[in-house]
Scaffold this motif. Structure first.
Motif, PDB file in Angstrom:
ATOM      1  N   MET A 149       3.841 -19.299 -23.832  1.00 22.17           N
ATOM      2  CA  MET A 149       3.308 -18.258 -22.947  1.00 22.17           C
ATOM      3  C   MET A 149       2.837 -17.061 -23.766  1.00 22.17           C
ATOM      4  N   SER A 150       1.630 -16.624 -23.531  1.00 18.93           N
ATOM      5  CA  SER A 150       1.152 -15.526 -24.363  1.00 18.93           C
ATOM      6  C   SER A 150       1.268 -14.172 -23.680  1.00 18.93           C
ATOM      7  N   ILE A 151       1.367 -14.168 -22.358  1.00 17.70           N
ATOM      8  CA  ILE A 151       1.561 -12.899 -21.649  1.00 17.70           C
ATOM      9  C   ILE A 151       2.741 -13.085 -20.704  1.00 17.70           C
ATOM     10  N   GLU A 152       3.799 -12.359 -20.994  1.00 16.22           N
ATOM     11  CA  GLU A 152       4.985 -12.471 -20.138  1.00 16.22           C
ATOM     12  C   GLU A 152       5.444 -11.071 -19.782  1.00 16.22           C
ATOM     13  N   VAL A 153       5.491 -10.747 -18.514  1.00 17.69           N
ATOM     14  CA  VAL A 153       6.049  -9.452 -18.144  1.00 17.69           C
ATOM     15  C   VAL A 153       7.010  -9.609 -16.984  1.00 17.69           C
ATOM     16  N   LYS A 154       7.978  -8.718 -16.951  1.00 20.77           N
ATOM     17  CA  LYS A 154       9.019  -8.819 -15.935  1.00 20.77           C
ATOM     18  C   LYS A 154       9.207  -7.483 -15.241  1.00 20.77           C
ATOM     19  N   ASP A 155       9.004  -7.491 -13.942  1.00 19.66           N
ATOM     20  CA  ASP A 155       9.338  -6.366 -13.074  1.00 19.66           C
ATOM     21  C   ASP A 155       8.795  -5.019 -13.569  1.00 19.66           C
ATOM     22  N   ILE A 156       7.478  -5.005 -13.871  1.00 21.05           N
ATOM     23  CA  ILE A 156       6.857  -3.775 -14.377  1.00 21.05           C
ATOM     24  C   ILE A 156       6.549  -2.808 -13.232  1.00 21.05           C
ATOM     25  N   HIS A 157       7.022  -1.587 -13.410  1.00 18.31           N
ATOM     26  CA  HIS A 157       6.726  -0.511 -12.454  1.00 18.31           C
ATOM     27  C   HIS A 157       6.071   0.635 -13.209  1.00 18.31           C
ATOM     28  N   PHE A 158       5.063   1.240 -12.564  1.00 14.19           N
ATOM     29  CA  PHE A 158       4.449   2.417 -13.179  1.00 14.19           C
ATOM     30  C   PHE A 158       3.868   3.326 -12.103  1.00 14.19           C
ATOM     31  N   SER A 159       4.124   4.626 -12.239  1.00 17.15           N
ATOM     32  CA  SER A 159       3.544   5.606 -11.299  1.00 17.15           C
ATOM     33  C   SER A 159       2.865   6.717 -12.078  1.00 17.15           C
ATOM     34  N   TYR A 160       1.759   7.220 -11.483  1.00 15.53           N
ATOM     35  CA  TYR A 160       1.156   8.447 -11.993  1.00 15.53           C
ATOM     36  C   TYR A 160       1.673   9.540 -11.061  1.00 15.53           C
ATOM     37  N   GLY A 161       2.656  10.278 -11.471  1.00 11.46           N
ATOM     38  CA  GLY A 161       3.263  11.257 -10.572  1.00 11.46           C
ATOM     39  C   GLY A 161       3.776  10.541  -9.339  1.00 11.46           C
ATOM     40  N   LYS A 162       3.242  10.923  -8.192  1.00  4.75           N
ATOM     41  CA  LYS A 162       3.727  10.306  -6.949  1.00  4.75           C
ATOM     42  C   LYS A 162       2.978   9.019  -6.617  1.00  4.75           C
ATOM     43  N   ILE A 163       1.864   8.778  -7.330  1.00  5.60           N
ATOM     44  CA  ILE A 163       1.065   7.583  -7.000  1.00  5.60           C
ATOM     45  C   ILE A 163       1.648   6.360  -7.698  1.00  5.60           C
ATOM     46  N   LYS A 164       2.087   5.401  -6.887  1.00  3.76           N
ATOM     47  CA  LYS A 164       2.650   4.182  -7.453  1.00  3.76           C
ATOM     48  C   LYS A 164       1.502   3.250  -7.797  1.00  3.76           C
TER      49      LYS A 164
ATOM     50  N   GLY B 196      10.940  -2.206 -16.393  1.00  5.31           N
ATOM     51  CA  GLY B 196      10.455  -3.549 -16.708  1.00  5.31           C
ATOM     52  C   GLY B 196      10.172  -3.730 -18.185  1.00  5.31           C
ATOM     53  N   GLU B 197       9.835  -4.953 -18.552  1.00  2.91           N
ATOM     54  CA  GLU B 197       9.591  -5.268 -19.954  1.00  2.91           C
ATOM     55  C   GLU B 197       8.523  -6.335 -20.088  1.00  2.91           C
ATOM     56  N   GLY B 198       8.022  -6.517 -21.289  1.00  7.99           N
ATOM     57  CA  GLY B 198       7.009  -7.542 -21.456  1.00  7.99           C
ATOM     58  C   GLY B 198       6.739  -7.888 -22.905  1.00  7.99           C
ATOM     59  N   ARG B 199       6.180  -9.064 -23.090  1.00  5.53           N
ATOM     60  CA  ARG B 199       5.787  -9.515 -24.423  1.00  5.53           C
ATOM     61  C   ARG B 199       4.373 -10.066 -24.377  1.00  5.53           C
ATOM     62  N   ILE B 200       3.593  -9.702 -25.383  1.00  2.00           N
ATOM     63  CA  ILE B 200       2.239 -10.229 -25.538  1.00  2.00           C
ATOM     64  C   ILE B 200       2.226 -10.993 -26.842  1.00  2.00           C
ATOM     65  N   LEU B 201       1.849 -12.252 -26.809  1.00  2.00           N
ATOM     66  CA  LEU B 201       1.882 -13.123 -27.992  1.00  2.00           C
ATOM     67  C   LEU B 201       3.246 -13.053 -28.685  1.00  2.00           C
ATOM     68  N   GLY B 202       4.272 -12.804 -27.899  1.00  2.00           N
ATOM     69  CA  GLY B 202       5.620 -12.722 -28.457  1.00  2.00           C
ATOM     70  C   GLY B 202       6.026 -11.325 -28.909  1.00  2.00           C
ATOM     71  N   TYR B 203       5.086 -10.365 -28.916  1.00  2.00           N
ATOM     72  CA  TYR B 203       5.406  -9.008 -29.373  1.00  2.00           C
ATOM     73  C   TYR B 203       5.794  -8.114 -28.200  1.00  2.00           C
ATOM     74  N   ASP B 204       6.822  -7.329 -28.414  1.00  2.00           N
ATOM     75  CA  ASP B 204       7.336  -6.442 -27.374  1.00  2.00           C
ATOM     76  C   ASP B 204       6.350  -5.309 -27.098  1.00  2.00           C
ATOM     77  N   ILE B 205       6.006  -5.118 -25.819  1.00  2.00           N
ATOM     78  CA  ILE B 205       4.995  -4.099 -25.488  1.00  2.00           C
ATOM     79  C   ILE B 205       5.516  -2.674 -25.696  1.00  2.00           C
ATOM     80  N   LYS B 206       6.813  -2.520 -25.773  1.00  2.00           N
ATOM     81  CA  LYS B 206       7.346  -1.164 -25.955  1.00  2.00           C
ATOM     82  C   LYS B 206       7.536  -0.815 -27.427  1.00  2.00           C
TER      83      LYS B 206
END
Ligand SMILES: Nc1ncnc2c1ncn2[C@@H]1O[C@H](COP(=O)(O)OP(=O)(O)OP(=O)(O)O)[C@@H](O)[C@H]1O
Ligand SMILES: [Mg+2]
Length: 304
Positions: free
Chosen positions: A1-16, A56-66
């Motif tokens: 799997m080259s793109i794997e992400v789990k339960d990603i949440h992101f908001s710009y201020g109040k905008i989800k 949440g967390e994720g990996r791209i090509l096995g590399y941690d996005i954070k």
């Protein structure tokens, strides 16, 4: 799997913008489809490590996005939605500069810059100042810089945006060529269904920060429901009400033609049986290929 992400949440201020994204994407050409504001660009920026998810967390090509953005920058290319050309620079120096930012030595970046500009058809304009470039040329330039460092995966955010039909066709052909011949995995975002249909083998439909549906393009097209087109004569209201009762969806196409979406497990004979009961004559009835547009409309609940 080259793109794997789990339960990603992101908001710009109040905008989800993203509300619990889970993905496990196979190799191949992936389409990220969604209307304006769905969260496509936000998701891409998170996958690249430009934005940090609030959860949440994720990996791209096995590399941690954070934590491994430098590796992601080395192996992943990015064609942003907005213009990224630097005025006062020509295409060669710009593309070379971006190659260096991805970690290439100057000489190699320069050599590759010429190659990729040639590949996208900008060889004759490669020494022209970027502010003189047309929209179509700027899109090609953005594509060239996305592949200059020979990435394994590229994210293309609305690559055909703002192009006329001819320009759109050309850039999509380039993307298909990159995906098939150069063995580079692509993820293309778009709100244009036919672009994704033409280029991708797998589709993720995003709406309001959530994944509405996801799967292999061919399978998705066939298994979700069966679509028929029909013309009828007689009083339609009660007939349609009965069809809806048994979970068929009905849409008006044009020219007296109705579209009937039938649940996959249902036998189309039911449609005829109900017509007889309701004294409706079916004048025309054909099975129609479900286009992504129908799937999309159904998935995001905006069918007219
Ligand atoms: N910098 C920002 N500040 C505040 N809100 C933002 C910002 N960027 C995006 N948003 C909001 O986040 C949501 C998702 O936006 P995003 O740009 O990711 O969507 P998109 O699917 O790429 O849309 P488009 O097709 O218009 O490019 C939208 O509601 C948008 O208004
Ligand atoms: Mg966007």
């Amino acid at each position: 799997m080259s793109i794997e992400v789990k339960d990603i949440h992101f908001s710009y201020g109040k905008i989800k913008a993203l509300d619990g994204i889970n993905l496990n994407l196979p190799k191949g050409a992936i389409g990220l489809l969604g209307p304006n504001g769905a969260g496509k660009s936000t998701l891409i920026r998170i996958l690249l490590g430009f934005l940090s998810p609030h959860k949440g967390e994720g990996r791209i090509l096995g590399y941690d996005i954070k934590t491994q953005q430098h590796m992601i920058r080395r192996y992943v290319g990015y064609m942003p939605e907005d213009d990224c050309a630097i005025p006062g620079m020509d295409a060669v120096s710009f593309t070379c500069y971006l190659g260096e930012l991805s970690g290439m030595p100057h000489q190699e970046a320069m050599k590759r810059a010429h190659e990729v500009l040639f590949y996208v058809g900008l060889e004759e304009s490669r020494y022209r100042m970027l502010e003189t470039y047309s929209r179509g040329m700027r899109q090609r330039l953005k594509l060239a810089q996305a592949i200059v460092h020979d990435p394994k995966l590229i994210f293309l955010d609305e690559p055909s945006s703002g192009l006329d039909p001819h320009g759109r066709k050309e850039i999509l052909e380039l993307i298909m060529d990159i995906s098939s011949k150069k063995d580079i995995q692509v993820l293309i975002s778009s709100h244009i269904l036919s672009d994704i249909e033409a280029t991708c083998s797998h589709v993720v439909i995003l709406n309001k920060g959530r994944i509405v549906t996801e799967g292999e393009m061919n399978v998705l097209k066939q298994i979700r429901y069966n679509l028929f087109e029909m013309k009828i004569k007689g009083e339609s209201a009660e007939y349609f009400r009965k069809l809806q009762e048994i979970n068929c969806k009905i849409d008006y196409l044009d020219d007296g033609i109705w579209k009937v979406y039938m649940p996959p497990e249902m036998n189309s004979q039911v449609i005829f049986k109900l017509a007889v009961e309701e004294r409706v004559q079916i004048r025309y009835f054909v099975k129609s290929q479900t286009s992504l547009e129908d799937l999309f409309a159904k998935a995001v609940g905006i069918e007219g």
